[in-house]
Design a protein around this motif. Structure first.
Motif, mmCIF file in Angstrom:
data_model
loop_
_atom_site.group_PDB
_atom_site.id
_atom_site.type_symbol
_atom_site.label_atom_id
_atom_site.label_comp_id
_atom_site.label_asym_id
_atom_site.label_seq_id
_atom_site.Cartn_x
_atom_site.Cartn_y
_atom_site.Cartn_z
ATOM 1 N N ALA A 79 -28.574 0.149 -8.290
ATOM 2 C CA ALA A 79 -27.534 -0.626 -8.977
ATOM 3 C C ALA A 79 -28.144 -1.208 -10.253
ATOM 4 O O ALA A 79 -29.362 -1.418 -10.323
ATOM 5 C CB ALA A 79 -27.049 -1.751 -8.072
ATOM 6 N N GLY A 80 -27.302 -1.496 -11.238
ATOM 7 C CA GLY A 80 -27.790 -2.113 -12.482
ATOM 8 C C GLY A 80 -28.552 -3.393 -12.188
ATOM 9 O O GLY A 80 -29.584 -3.680 -12.802
ATOM 10 N N ARG A 81 -28.072 -4.158 -11.223
ATOM 11 C CA ARG A 81 -28.755 -5.422 -10.901
ATOM 12 C C ARG A 81 -30.158 -5.185 -10.347
ATOM 13 O O ARG A 81 -31.079 -5.968 -10.603
ATOM 14 C CB ARG A 81 -27.912 -6.262 -9.932
ATOM 15 N N ASP A 82 -30.330 -4.080 -9.586
ATOM 16 C CA ASP A 82 -31.678 -3.765 -9.077
ATOM 17 C C ASP A 82 -32.614 -3.427 -10.228
ATOM 18 O O ASP A 82 -33.784 -3.835 -10.240
ATOM 19 C CB ASP A 82 -31.631 -2.543 -8.143
ATOM 20 N N LEU A 83 -32.091 -2.654 -11.200
ATOM 21 C CA LEU A 83 -32.916 -2.264 -12.352
ATOM 22 C C LEU A 83 -33.411 -3.511 -13.095
ATOM 23 O O LEU A 83 -34.580 -3.594 -13.473
ATOM 24 C CB LEU A 83 -32.109 -1.374 -13.305
ATOM 25 N N GLU A 84 -32.520 -4.468 -13.270
ATOM 26 C CA GLU A 84 -32.898 -5.716 -13.959
ATOM 27 C C GLU A 84 -33.961 -6.479 -13.165
ATOM 28 O O GLU A 84 -34.918 -6.990 -13.740
ATOM 29 C CB GLU A 84 -31.670 -6.641 -14.100
ATOM 30 N N ALA A 85 -33.766 -6.550 -11.851
ATOM 31 C CA ALA A 85 -34.697 -7.328 -11.018
ATOM 32 C C ALA A 85 -36.079 -6.669 -10.997
ATOM 33 O O ALA A 85 -37.107 -7.358 -10.989
ATOM 34 C CB ALA A 85 -34.147 -7.464 -9.599
ATOM 35 N N ILE A 86 -36.112 -5.337 -11.004
ATOM 36 C CA ILE A 86 -37.404 -4.631 -11.029
ATOM 37 C C ILE A 86 -38.105 -4.899 -12.367
ATOM 38 O O ILE A 86 -39.308 -5.183 -12.402
ATOM 39 C CB ILE A 86 -37.215 -3.116 -10.809
ATOM 40 N N LYS A 115 -43.237 -2.648 -3.775
ATOM 41 C CA LYS A 115 -44.493 -3.383 -3.578
ATOM 42 C C LYS A 115 -44.750 -4.256 -4.811
ATOM 43 O O LYS A 115 -44.240 -5.354 -4.895
ATOM 44 C CB LYS A 115 -45.650 -2.400 -3.341
ATOM 45 N N ASP A 116 -45.506 -3.700 -5.808
ATOM 46 C CA ASP A 116 -45.882 -4.518 -6.956
ATOM 47 C C ASP A 116 -44.791 -4.591 -8.027
ATOM 48 O O ASP A 116 -45.077 -4.510 -9.230
ATOM 49 C CB ASP A 116 -47.201 -4.006 -7.545
ATOM 50 N N ALA A 117 -43.546 -4.761 -7.631
ATOM 51 C CA ALA A 117 -42.498 -5.118 -8.589
ATOM 52 C C ALA A 117 -41.576 -6.143 -7.928
ATOM 53 O O ALA A 117 -40.508 -6.432 -8.445
ATOM 54 C CB ALA A 117 -41.717 -3.894 -9.036
ATOM 55 N N PHE A 118 -42.006 -6.669 -6.776
ATOM 56 C CA PHE A 118 -41.246 -7.708 -6.055
ATOM 57 C C PHE A 118 -39.794 -7.307 -5.825
ATOM 58 O O PHE A 118 -38.902 -8.164 -5.865
ATOM 59 C CB PHE A 118 -41.213 -9.006 -6.861
ATOM 60 N N GLU A 154 -43.559 -10.291 -13.717
ATOM 61 C CA GLU A 154 -44.110 -11.384 -12.910
ATOM 62 C C GLU A 154 -45.372 -10.974 -12.157
ATOM 63 O O GLU A 154 -46.246 -11.796 -11.898
ATOM 64 C CB GLU A 154 -43.044 -11.870 -11.907
ATOM 65 N N ILE A 155 -45.461 -9.700 -11.804
ATOM 66 C CA ILE A 155 -46.573 -9.262 -10.936
ATOM 67 C C ILE A 155 -47.921 -9.356 -11.633
ATOM 68 O O ILE A 155 -48.947 -9.492 -10.985
ATOM 69 C CB ILE A 155 -46.322 -7.826 -10.406
ATOM 70 N N VAL A 156 -47.943 -9.317 -12.979
ATOM 71 C CA VAL A 156 -49.238 -9.375 -13.672
ATOM 72 C C VAL A 156 -49.650 -10.813 -14.024
ATOM 73 O O VAL A 156 -50.644 -11.029 -14.706
ATOM 74 C CB VAL A 156 -49.256 -8.476 -14.933
#
Ligand code: F0G
Length: 462
Positions: A298-305, A260-263, A311-313
């Motif tokens: 995945a490492g890429r998911d961790l980076e995107a989160i 949700k609030d981490a896109f 960005e969410i704030v």
């Protein structure tokens, strides 16, 4: 700046995905084939998908760049440290554990803290939170404030917990039997209203006086923090990030669905200060999710989160987000569609009990409206009413407290013209709402029936 009427989406569009156009005749056939259950319709046959705001966000170009930067090392990946830092900067907690989504974090945490003879108290448990508390052998008790059930009241913080009831329940149950108090921000199961900072402070005081951990279900923390900024006295001047940090500082830990609030399209985490919880949670994490520096992601998911949490704030984003939800609310009200007031941050909830008052609860008025929205405009929404909750212990029919249709807005996905279209579809429905028929169940599973139940219009052959 003047109050502009036009909502400016705070992004420009770099990549597009076609919508699923169908004819009314096709939709009528699809509905019949899906047995009037929208979970059974394929997404490419949906024009505007408001089923959920979970995992459906559009990622930013920076998040997509993060995917390329992801470090996929099994242990100690660089992406893990980026993720851990982002969560620590936001929450201030010492320990962070990743999980593949919110309910995985819940399952681990409830297994560590709950057990038979215990009662978890919340402003309202989300369904999966309740299910995980119960699966761990405990009772889940909801203590929302009374005004949460008065849909026309404009009370600003209907997500609050009833502090008097909380004190009473803690003393009756005994603090030693309450493993945690949960504050769900925003309160999704009751229409998405926010919790005030004042209420969080009071809940925190009760928790600390009784030596009970206070845990935040942080799925929509930024929307809640922005609603505090907009609605709570003395908060207007504060940056949302600072309000969010204060929210976390009042608790002992948090569970978060990053969908949700981490896109993010997938992900979640647990964060807290207690080293004993860390030791026990880590064992369960390794058993079910993975090594503690990737935990099902995945490492890429961790980076995107990590990027999404920054960005969410952004307050330009949050203004657009809340204005879009409020704009949908205003449009529906113009057509006299009764909704839960005031709107929260992620969805509009239509009161189908009032809107389709000619359909009794056992004929699922909210599901009838869900089907009609699809038939008329190809819009997919979700029923939160007697189809989802209307079953007693003996699996007999027991009307749910509310008959709602949730129109959840995915983040950064639809524009103002999409919202205008949704409003226009409601305009078409209003005039002929008396012709909308109720539904009856022809087949249902033992649990969670709303996902797979088969229905038909009352009086139809099939
Ligand atoms: N807590 C809240 C408040 C939620 O709304 C959800 C999910 C979860 C926890 C569980 O997180 O899906 O990542 O396992 N809500 C979604 C929804 C499913 O549509 O409202 P998850």
């Amino acid at each position: 700046m003047p109050e502009w009427k036009t909502i400016i989406e705070p992004f420009k569009i770099k990549m597009v995905e076609p919508l699923g156009f169908t004819t009314k005749k096709e939709r009528a056939d699809l509905l019949k084939k899906a047995h009037y259950n929208l979970f059974q319709i394929t997404a490419d046959k949906v024009l505007i998908d408001l089923l959920t705001d979970s995992g459906t966000s559009a990622m930013s170009s920076e998040q997509w760049a993060c995917l390329m930067r992801g470090d996929e090392s099994y242990a100690g990946a660089r992406s893990w440290y980026v993720f851990e830092k982002a969560v620590k900067d936001l929450t201030g907690y010492r320990f962070v554990l990743p999980a593949h989504q919110g309910r995985a974090a819940e399952r681990i945490f409830m297994s560590v803290l709950c057990g038979p003879g215990k009662t978890v108290i919340a402003n309202t448990h989300f369904d999966t939170t309740r299910a995980n508390v119960e699966a761990a052998g405990s009772v889940a008790l909801d203590l929302p404030v009374k005004e949460a059930f008065n849909f026309s009241s404009m009370a600003p913080f209907k997500g609050n917990i009833d502090i008097a009831a909380l004190k009473k329940s803690v003393s009756e149950i005994g603090p030693q039997n309450v493993p945690m108090i949960i504050m769900t921000v925003t309160n999704n199961s009751l229409g998405g209203p926010p919790v005030s900072l004042a209420n969080l402070k009071e809940a925190s005081k009760v928790a600390r006086q009784n030596n009970i951990p206070l845990i935040i279900d942080a799925a929509r923390f930024a929307e809640n923090a922005f609603l505090i900024k907009l609605r709570e006295k003395g908060q207007a001047h504060r940056p949302v990030f600072e309000i969010a940090q204060e929210m976390f500082s009042l608790a002992d830990g948090c569970l978060m669905s990053a969908k949700k609030d981490a896109f993010a399209n997938m992900g979640g985490f647990l964060a807290f200060n207690n080293s004993d919880w860390l030791k026990k949670s880590k064992e369960l994490l390794i058993l079910g999710e993975g090594f503690p520096t990737y935990g099902g992601l995945a490492g890429r998911d961790l980076e995107a989160i990590a990027q999404g949490l920054k960005e969410i704030v952004d307050e330009n984003y949050l203004s657009y987000r809340l204005r879009s939800v409020a704009y949908l609310a205003e449009g529906l009200k113009k057509h006299k569609a009764p909704i839960i007031n005031p709107p929260g941050g992620h969805a509009i909830y239509v009161d189908a009990k009032r809107f389709l008052s000619h359909i009794p609860p056992h004929q699922f008025p909210a599901q009838a409206l869900v089907c009609e929205l699809y038939l008329t405009g190809g819009i997919r929404s979700v029923e939160v009413g007697s189809l989802m909750f209307g079953r007693g212990k003996a699996r007999d029919f027991k009307p749910a407290k509310m008959e709602l249709v949730r129109l959840a807005l995915p983040r950064r996905v639809y524009t103002q013209s999409h919202v205008d279209f949704i409003i226009e579809v409601f305009g078409h429905l209003v005039g002929r709402k008396k012709s909308i028929r109720g539904l009856e169940i022809i087949e249902e599973p033992k649990t969670l029936r709303h996902f797979t139940a088969k229905l038909k219009p009352v009086g139809a052959d099939r």
